[in-house]
Design an enzyme around this catalytic site. Structure first.
Site, PDB file in Angstrom:
ATOM      1  NE  ARG A  45      -1.979  -5.581 -16.428  1.00 59.97           N
ATOM      2  CZ  ARG A  45      -2.390  -4.305 -16.464  1.00 59.97           C
ATOM      3  NH1 ARG A  45      -3.332  -3.938 -17.301  1.00 59.97           N
ATOM      4  NH2 ARG A  45      -1.857  -3.406 -15.670  1.00 59.97           N
ATOM      5  CG  ASN A  46      -7.428  -8.575  -9.285  1.00 61.84           C
ATOM      6  OD1 ASN A  46      -6.964  -9.222  -8.355  1.00 61.84           O
ATOM      7  ND2 ASN A  46      -8.170  -7.486  -9.109  1.00 61.84           N
ATOM      8  N   GLY A  47      -4.163  -9.669  -9.315  1.00 65.32           N
ATOM      9  CA  GLY A  47      -3.319 -10.643  -8.630  1.00 65.32           C
ATOM     10  C   GLY A  47      -4.006 -11.466  -7.562  1.00 65.32           C
TER      11      GLY A  47
END
Length: 174
Positions: A45-47
């Protein structure tokens, strides 16, 4: 009473740079998912990968990790962290204790083409600016964190991250 988690000392990764690095992106310290995978920004979920891919005009998340790193280096982008090691329970920057600074000054001085240092998040900016604030020939840029814990939309983050493109070569290598 404890929550069962320990404040283990966490070690960061080696920098991903070469003599052509024009833009250095600094995070704080890899989180648990990244440390477990031995990869920068491994949490799903890290962008980070969509954000930097947007700056470069490339679908980096679709590529294998080593190819992503090669594409970054090929486009003049380097990665590292402001903290070499620290005690931390979990992955949040707020849980970092007893940080040991990375040798940012030494790295920056070894990169002859460097034009900008971008800080991925508030803690990276606070710590990194303390070390690099007197640089005259390198722009320092504060970015909203790519972490899912920094709760603004990816599109809003992308607007801020777009400035990074101004520090890269006009045309990507063939």
């Amino acid at each position: 009473m404890t929550d069962g988690r320990s404040n283990d000392r966490r070690q960061g990764f080696a920098p991903v740079v070469d003599e052509q690095t024009r833009l250095l992106i600094l995070g704080s310290l890899p989180g648990d998912a990244s440390l477990k995978a031995a990869q920068y920004y491994a949490h799903p979920r890290n962008g980070f990968w969509p954000l930097i891919g947007g700056v470069l005009g490339e679908d980096l998340p679709a590529q294998p990790y080593m190819q992503r790193l090669a594409r970054l280096k090929g486009r003049g982008v380097g990665l590292w962290d402001v903290i070499a090691s620290a005690e931390r329970s979990g992955s949040l920057d707020a849980a970092i204790r007893s940080p040991e600074a990375a040798d940012l000054r030494g790295l920056v001085e070894s990169l002859p083409m460097l034009r900008a240092v971008a800080f991925n998040g508030g803690l990276a900016a606070r710590l990194g600016r303390r070390i690099l604030s007197d640089l005259e020939s390198v722009a320092l840029i504060d970015l909203p964190s790519s972490s899912p814990a920094h709760a603004i939309s990816l599109s809003a983050k992308a607007e801020s991250w777009a400035i990074l493109g101004t520090f890269l070569p006009d045309k990507p290598p063939a």
